[in-house]
Every structure is written in C-alpha cells, then in structure tokens.
Design a protein around this motif. Structure first.
Motif, PDB file in Angstrom:
ATOM      1  N   GLU A 174      -9.098  -1.882   3.865  1.00  0.00           N
ATOM      2  CA  GLU A 174      -9.554  -0.746   3.476  1.00  0.00           C
ATOM      3  C   GLU A 174      -9.532   0.520   3.393  1.00  0.00           C
ATOM      4  OE1 GLU A 174     -14.744   1.326   5.708  1.00  0.00           O
ATOM      5  OE2 GLU A 174     -13.497  -0.271   6.117  1.00  0.00           O
ATOM      6  N   SER A 175      -8.191   1.140   4.828  1.00  0.00           N
ATOM      7  CA  SER A 175      -7.967   2.218   4.823  1.00  0.00           C
ATOM      8  C   SER A 175      -6.754   2.643   3.520  1.00  0.00           C
ATOM      9  CB  SER A 175      -6.494   2.033   6.382  1.00  0.00           C
ATOM     10  OG  SER A 175      -7.155   1.299   7.075  1.00  0.00           O
ATOM     11  N   LEU A 176      -6.502   1.619   3.529  1.00  0.00           N
ATOM     12  CA  LEU A 176      -5.278   2.099   1.926  1.00  0.00           C
ATOM     13  C   LEU A 176      -6.121   2.282   0.861  1.00  0.00           C
ATOM     14  CD1 LEU A 176      -3.089   0.575   3.912  1.00  0.00           C
ATOM     15  CD2 LEU A 176      -2.436  -0.949   1.269  1.00  0.00           C
ATOM     16  N   ARG A 177      -7.580   1.181   0.607  1.00  0.00           N
ATOM     17  CA  ARG A 177      -8.710   1.351  -0.617  1.00  0.00           C
ATOM     18  C   ARG A 177      -8.930   3.156  -0.738  1.00  0.00           C
ATOM     19  NH1 ARG A 177     -13.139  -1.554   0.051  1.00  0.00           N
ATOM     20  NH2 ARG A 177     -12.842  -2.510   1.980  1.00  0.00           N
ATOM     21  N   ARG A 215      -7.096   5.967   1.072  1.00  0.00           N
ATOM     22  CA  ARG A 215      -5.948   6.596   0.027  1.00  0.00           C
ATOM     23  C   ARG A 215      -6.359   7.194  -0.668  1.00  0.00           C
ATOM     24  NH1 ARG A 215      -2.155   8.401   4.124  1.00  0.00           N
ATOM     25  NH2 ARG A 215      -3.824   8.618   5.479  1.00  0.00           N
ATOM     26  N   LEU A 216      -6.389   5.783  -1.282  1.00  0.00           N
ATOM     27  CA  LEU A 216      -5.433   5.582  -3.001  1.00  0.00           C
ATOM     28  C   LEU A 216      -6.966   6.000  -4.012  1.00  0.00           C
ATOM     29  CD1 LEU A 216      -3.990   4.550  -5.902  1.00  0.00           C
ATOM     30  CD2 LEU A 216      -5.330   3.002  -5.576  1.00  0.00           C
ATOM     31  N   LEU A 217      -7.821   6.336  -2.907  1.00  0.00           N
ATOM     32  CA  LEU A 217      -9.236   7.249  -3.874  1.00  0.00           C
ATOM     33  C   LEU A 217      -8.809   8.317  -3.541  1.00  0.00           C
ATOM     34  CD1 LEU A 217     -11.856   6.545  -5.076  1.00  0.00           C
ATOM     35  CD2 LEU A 217     -12.452   6.797  -3.043  1.00  0.00           C
ATOM     36  N   GLN A 218      -8.491   8.945  -2.270  1.00  0.00           N
ATOM     37  CA  GLN A 218      -8.483  10.489  -1.644  1.00  0.00           C
ATOM     38  C   GLN A 218      -7.211  10.865  -2.773  1.00  0.00           C
ATOM     39  OE1 GLN A 218      -7.704  10.316   1.888  1.00  0.00           O
ATOM     40  NE2 GLN A 218      -9.165   9.936   2.305  1.00  0.00           N
ATOM     41  N   ILE A 219      -6.157   9.722  -3.375  1.00  0.00           N
ATOM     42  CA  ILE A 219      -5.168  10.385  -4.373  1.00  0.00           C
ATOM     43  C   ILE A 219      -5.587  10.826  -5.292  1.00  0.00           C
ATOM     44  CG2 ILE A 219      -2.668   9.912  -4.835  1.00  0.00           C
ATOM     45  CD1 ILE A 219      -2.197   9.114  -2.022  1.00  0.00           C
ATOM     46  N   THR A 220      -6.103   9.507  -5.851  1.00  0.00           N
ATOM     47  CA  THR A 220      -6.050   9.583  -7.629  1.00  0.00           C
ATOM     48  C   THR A 220      -7.002  10.462  -7.518  1.00  0.00           C
ATOM     49  OG1 THR A 220      -7.750   7.689  -7.296  1.00  0.00           O
ATOM     50  CG2 THR A 220      -5.789   7.340  -7.243  1.00  0.00           C
ATOM     51  N   MET A 221      -7.838  10.740  -6.551  1.00  0.00           N
ATOM     52  CA  MET A 221      -8.916  12.035  -7.185  1.00  0.00           C
ATOM     53  C   MET A 221      -8.446  13.127  -7.092  1.00  0.00           C
ATOM     54  SD  MET A 221     -12.525  11.059  -4.904  1.00  0.00           S
ATOM     55  CE  MET A 221     -12.944  12.310  -5.436  1.00  0.00           C
ATOM     56  N   ALA A 222      -7.164  13.718  -6.747  1.00  0.00           N
ATOM     57  CA  ALA A 222      -6.915  14.744  -6.319  1.00  0.00           C
ATOM     58  C   ALA A 222      -5.730  14.909  -7.934  1.00  0.00           C
ATOM     59  CB  ALA A 222      -5.281  15.230  -5.369  1.00  0.00           C
ATOM     60  N   ARG A 223      -5.243  13.671  -8.033  1.00  0.00           N
ATOM     61  CA  ARG A 223      -4.659  13.867  -8.912  1.00  0.00           C
ATOM     62  C   ARG A 223      -5.405  14.272 -11.024  1.00  0.00           C
ATOM     63  NH1 ARG A 223       0.315   9.833  -8.994  1.00  0.00           N
ATOM     64  NH2 ARG A 223       1.181  10.132  -7.404  1.00  0.00           N
ATOM     65  N   LEU A 243       1.159   5.504   3.805  1.00  0.00           N
ATOM     66  CA  LEU A 243       0.273   4.955   4.931  1.00  0.00           C
ATOM     67  C   LEU A 243       0.440   3.698   5.192  1.00  0.00           C
ATOM     68  CD1 LEU A 243      -1.799   4.443   7.027  1.00  0.00           C
ATOM     69  CD2 LEU A 243      -3.864   4.596   5.371  1.00  0.00           C
ATOM     70  N   TYR A 244       1.265   3.089   5.893  1.00  0.00           N
ATOM     71  CA  TYR A 244       1.698   1.790   6.466  1.00  0.00           C
ATOM     72  C   TYR A 244       1.068   1.257   7.471  1.00  0.00           C
ATOM     73  CZ  TYR A 244       6.241   2.235   3.678  1.00  0.00           C
ATOM     74  OH  TYR A 244       7.083   1.781   2.541  1.00  0.00           O
ATOM     75  N   LYS A 245       0.411  -0.215   7.808  1.00  0.00           N
ATOM     76  CA  LYS A 245      -0.166  -0.054   8.895  1.00  0.00           C
ATOM     77  C   LYS A 245       0.318  -1.700   8.877  1.00  0.00           C
ATOM     78  CE  LYS A 245      -5.468  -0.770   9.403  1.00  0.00           C
ATOM     79  NZ  LYS A 245      -6.006   0.058   8.679  1.00  0.00           N
ATOM     80  N   LEU A 246       0.413  -2.049  10.640  1.00  0.00           N
ATOM     81  CA  LEU A 246       0.663  -3.521  10.667  1.00  0.00           C
ATOM     82  C   LEU A 246      -0.660  -3.761  11.247  1.00  0.00           C
ATOM     83  CD1 LEU A 246       4.356  -3.703  12.471  1.00  0.00           C
ATOM     84  CD2 LEU A 246       3.527  -4.325  10.102  1.00  0.00           C
ATOM     85  N   VAL A 247      -1.456  -5.042  11.275  1.00  0.00           N
ATOM     86  CA  VAL A 247      -2.444  -5.665  12.107  1.00  0.00           C
ATOM     87  C   VAL A 247      -1.950  -7.100  12.871  1.00  0.00           C
ATOM     88  CG1 VAL A 247      -4.973  -7.085  11.729  1.00  0.00           C
ATOM     89  CG2 VAL A 247      -4.377  -5.779  10.146  1.00  0.00           C
ATOM     90  N   VAL A 248      -2.273  -6.858  14.044  1.00  0.00           N
ATOM     91  CA  VAL A 248      -1.487  -7.816  15.017  1.00  0.00           C
ATOM     92  C   VAL A 248      -2.544  -8.797  16.098  1.00  0.00           C
ATOM     93  CG1 VAL A 248       0.432  -7.809  17.130  1.00  0.00           C
ATOM     94  CG2 VAL A 248       0.233  -6.154  15.289  1.00  0.00           C
ATOM     95  N   ASP A 249      -2.155  -9.488  16.364  1.00  0.00           N
ATOM     96  CA  ASP A 249      -2.908 -10.533  16.653  1.00  0.00           C
ATOM     97  C   ASP A 249      -2.890  -9.734  18.690  1.00  0.00           C
ATOM     98  OD1 ASP A 249      -4.369 -12.358  18.823  1.00  0.00           O
ATOM     99  OD2 ASP A 249      -4.217 -14.216  17.242  1.00  0.00           O
ATOM    100  N   ILE A 263       0.708   1.844   1.415  1.00  0.00           N
ATOM    101  CA  ILE A 263       0.689   2.505   0.491  1.00  0.00           C
ATOM    102  C   ILE A 263       1.701   3.458   0.039  1.00  0.00           C
ATOM    103  CG2 ILE A 263      -1.083   3.932   0.854  1.00  0.00           C
ATOM    104  CD1 ILE A 263      -2.375   4.361  -1.693  1.00  0.00           C
ATOM    105  N   GLY A 264       1.966   3.834  -0.881  1.00  0.00           N
ATOM    106  CA  GLY A 264       3.760   5.186  -1.474  1.00  0.00           C
ATOM    107  C   GLY A 264       4.483   4.608  -1.950  1.00  0.00           C
ATOM    108  N   PRO A 265       5.566   5.479  -2.566  1.00  0.00           N
ATOM    109  CA  PRO A 265       6.221   5.033  -3.344  1.00  0.00           C
ATOM    110  C   PRO A 265       6.982   3.943  -2.766  1.00  0.00           C
ATOM    111  CG  PRO A 265       6.302   6.911  -3.293  1.00  0.00           C
ATOM    112  CD  PRO A 265       5.644   6.559  -2.006  1.00  0.00           C
ATOM    113  N   GLU A 266       7.280   2.789  -4.021  1.00  0.00           N
ATOM    114  CA  GLU A 266       7.706   2.158  -3.611  1.00  0.00           C
ATOM    115  C   GLU A 266       7.228   0.692  -3.244  1.00  0.00           C
ATOM    116  OE1 GLU A 266      10.822   1.059  -6.277  1.00  0.00           O
ATOM    117  OE2 GLU A 266      10.191   3.048  -7.162  1.00  0.00           O
ATOM    118  N   ALA A 267       6.555   0.552  -2.625  1.00  0.00           N
ATOM    119  CA  ALA A 267       4.801   0.213  -1.755  1.00  0.00           C
ATOM    120  C   ALA A 267       5.912  -1.391  -1.639  1.00  0.00           C
ATOM    121  CB  ALA A 267       3.760   0.319  -1.438  1.00  0.00           C
TER     122      ALA A 267
END
Length: 448
Positions: free
Chosen positions: A209-212, A214-222, A388-394, A406-410
């Motif tokens: 959800e965090s990546l989605r 972020r992408l929505l915000q960036i593409t709307m700004a574009r 935005l990079y994200k690690l989900v850890v147990d 999400i970002g260049p060359e992700a």
C-alpha cells in the motif's frame, strides 16, 4: 514404431510452450508445436518486451530535460512516434526469428496455424490435418478482457497499442493494474494527456500500500488524471474521429484513443477441451495438478492458460518442469513462493515476498523498516520525487518477509534482494552487509 505421430504436440509457441518443446526434444522426444500467429507469445510479440522498449523510449523525455543540469545543450528536441513504433516492431521481428530458430535448432517441427483438441491424443489443424500425439501440452496463454458497454468496438487493448498510426494527443485508459499504469506512464512521458478511469478506488491491487500511494502521488504530480469508481459506460465516435467517453456519473471526456486494460483471461475459447473431458474453471482456466497435468492424463497445461501466476518467467519454469518430468525422468515441480514482480511505471516499483498487510495477517508481530529518500539524480536535476524502500520483518525470527521498492531502477535492484528473501535471510544479515556507496541500493542495508 510409436503408435502416435509425435511424442509431444504443443499448442502455443509462447515462452512456456517453446521452453517445454525444446527441452522435451533435447530429452529425445519427437516434438511438434502449433502457433496461429507468431512464435514468441504475448511477452515477446505483444507484451512485456515491446512495452519495456516503449518505456525506454519514453524515458528520454525526462533525460533530455535534465541534460542541461549536467552541462549538455540539446537543441531542437522533437519526438517521432512512428520511428519509435517501427523500431520496436523490428525488434519483435528479430525475436520472432530467434525463437523460431531455437525450435528449429532443437528439431521441433512447427505448424504456423491454429490447432484444436479433438481427443485425449489428437488435434486438428486449421488446414484440416489430423495429428496424434502421446502427450499434448496446452500453452496458449491469456487474452485481454473487454468489458461490455456500448461503443467498446472503438476501444483498443494492449494487443493493438503497439501499432497506433500516430501518438494520440489524449488517451483514456480503463484499469489500474500493471498494464494500465505502465502505458499511462509511457503516454504521459511522451506528451499525451492521460486519464485513468477505474471501477474501484485503488491502483495496483496486491502491491504494498505504501508504494501504491507513493506512485499515485507522483503520477498525479506528473499530470495523469484519475477517476475512481468510474467504469466506462459508453464510447461514442465523433465526426472528427475522436471519441466521447462516459465513465461512471462523470461528464463525458473527449479523447483520441481509449485503451482497455482490465486484465487478461485464459485463452481457452474454442480450444476443444471438452473433447478430452477437461472442464475449464470460472475464468476459463485449465485446472492442473502440481505437475501441470489436467484431468485428462495425456494432456498438460502451462503458463497463463492455467491462471496460476501470469508471469513469463513462471511459464518458462513450468514448461521446463513439465519436460523434465514427462520426458526427462526427472520429476520437478515449481515453487510459487517469493516470486518477484515489477511494474515498469514511471517511476517503477517492485516487490517480493509479503506486503506489510499480508505479513500482519499471517504473522501478527512484524517490524517495518523504511527509507524515504530523494535519489541523487533527482536532487541534481531539481526533481522533488522521492523513492521509498521498505523491509517487512518477522519480529519473532528477524527473517525478512518482504522487500518493496519504488524509485529509479527499482526492478533491477530488487532481483538481487529477491534472492535474499527466498533464502530466508534476516534483518541482521542485511545490516551486516557493507553498503555500496553512492547508490540507491545501499538503502537496503542501512535501515534502522
């Protein structure tokens, strides 16, 4: 002498069908494959490969704008859609020839016509020829879904978008999955006015959800415009060749091209499955077991037609496992856990393993580490977009359950990270790895 014309007859020469056919032939089987259009399948002919080339082409719009910050003077910039389109299509021709050569080199006979199943061990070609085979493999892939509404015949899908005669000034895209978001980014970067309409209120279901967000915000700004909870209800062709599109209860929108990207369904219509007693699932998919065998013991299926995971590398692995199991005396199955995936949006995003929401539902106690940063390239060019990079850890075992970027060359960065997640490495393992500086990827081992 065999009782059949072939040991294996494959219907469909896409990624899964080609891999299965050539490997089976290498194991000593007599193999033939039928393909009604071109060798290579969706990915090579009308999917991820030509689409990625369009993504590369569209990136130059941003690169040329940023060039001045790096000391370059680029005068008289202009873009010609026909040049990019035709160059991409020439590469498709090259790949079609390469896949054909691969089959030929492995002694696989090719029939460039449609084949349908007439029984557990038989197929009929469009020319009327009947062929028998000890084993039949179905690898016909999937096909774009078209919703029903007045004027849908005026719309195009991802099959036709690569052949547009000119770059549309205004594009409306229905759907918000990976195909829709990738083409939205392509057309937006090339200068088209892009509107995305979707029947739900979110983009890229299944991704973190965090990546989605972020992408929505960036593409709307574009400059991409979104209309949620607004499926198309009507498309009317105007006298000037443009279209008036009504979506939901919104006012009609005038556009030049309407692209439908609402998903893909298994391409089993008219295949003759009933002649072998095979009953498709609700979406038209072919049910199979762990070895890709259908309810008919002599017929197997791999790839998108099974609707397990619609990804080219998965189809290739399924084709390999099938050939090794049936013809190589090396039983194999495919592990569907920790499959990495990417969306070549602008900017791109990629993920592997569990999202934060999935991890909390399955494991309860999880820790989330993030790095929210402005890529060096964006800083120098004066762009405000952040990665935005994200690690989900147990939290109980310290195992990294998911990596999401999400970002260049992700996507390029994620492939290596996917190995770590698949191997079950821990957050301590990430922290113990020396950072590669300066790079965006170093953020993966610096999160605290």
């Amino acid at each position: 002498m065999s009782d059949y014309d072939y040991d294996l007859f494959t219907i469909g020469a896409g990624s899964g069908g080609v891999r299965a056919s050539r490997v089976a032939a290498a194991h000593g089987a007599k193999v033939a494959v039928a393909e009604e259009y071109r060798v290579g399948g969706t990915c090579v002919i009308r999917g991820c490969v030509p689409k990625k080339l369009l993504v590369y082409g569209s990136h130059f719009a941003e690169e040329l704008q940023d060039a001045a910050h790096y000391g370059w003077t680029v005068a008289g910039m202009s873009f010609d859609w026909a040049t990019l389109r035709d160059t991409v299509l020439r590469d498709v021709d090259r790949l079609n020839a390469a896949y054909t050569q691969t089959l030929e080199n492995n002694g696989v006979e090719r029939f460039l016509e449609r084949a349908t199943i007439t029984g557990p061990h038989s197929v009929r070609l469009a020319s009327g020829r009947e062929i028998t085979a000890k084993v039949i493999l179905v690898a016909v892939g999937a096909w774009p879904v078209l919703p029903e509404f007045p004027g849908v015949e005026h719309c195009i899908t991802s099959n036709e978008v690569f052949h547009l005669p000119e770059l549309p000034r205004r594009v409306l895209i229905q759907g918000a999955g990976y195909i829709a978001m990738e083409f939205a980014g392509i057309f937006n970067a090339l200068g088209s006015q892009v509107t995305v309409v979707n029947r739900s209120d979110q983009i890229l279901r299944g991704y973190d959800e965090s990546l989605r967000d972020r992408l929505l915000q960036i593409t709307m700004a574009r400059g991409i415009e979104y209309k949620f909870n607004c499926p198309i209800t009507e498309v009317v062709r105007q006298d000037d060749g443009s279209f008036l599109v009504t979506a939901g209860r919104k006012d009609p929108v005038a556009v030049d091209t309407v692209l439908i990207a609402t998903g893909r369904k298994p391409n089993t219509a008219g295949l003759g499955l009933e002649n072998a007693g095979i009953v498709p699932g609700e979406k038209g998919e072919i049910p199979v077991d762990e070895h890709s065998r259908t309810t008919c013991p002599s017929i197997y299926a791999v790839g998108d037609v099974t609707d397990r995971v619609q990804l080219t590398p998965v189809a290739i692995r399924e084709g390999q496992a099938f050939a090794d199991t049936v013809f190589g005396n090396m039983p194999r199955t495919v592990d569907y856990t920790c499959i990495p995936s990417a969306v070549f949006s602008q900017p791109p995003l990629a993920g592997v393993g569990l999202t934060e929401g999935q991890a909390r539902n399955r494991h309860g106690n999880v820790k989330v580490f993030t790095s929210d940063f402005r890529p060096m390239k964006n800083v120098f060019a004066g762009r405000m977009e952040r990665g935005l990079y994200k690690l989900v850890v147990d939290a109980n075992t310290d195992r990294v359950l998911g990596v999401h970027l999400i970002g260049p060359e992700a996507p390029e960065i994620l492939q290596a990270a996917a190995i770590a997640v698949k191997a079950g490495l821990t957050k301590v393992d990430f922290d113990a790895t020396v950072a590669l500086h300066p790079s965006m990827a170093e953020e993966l081992v610096l999160m605290k």
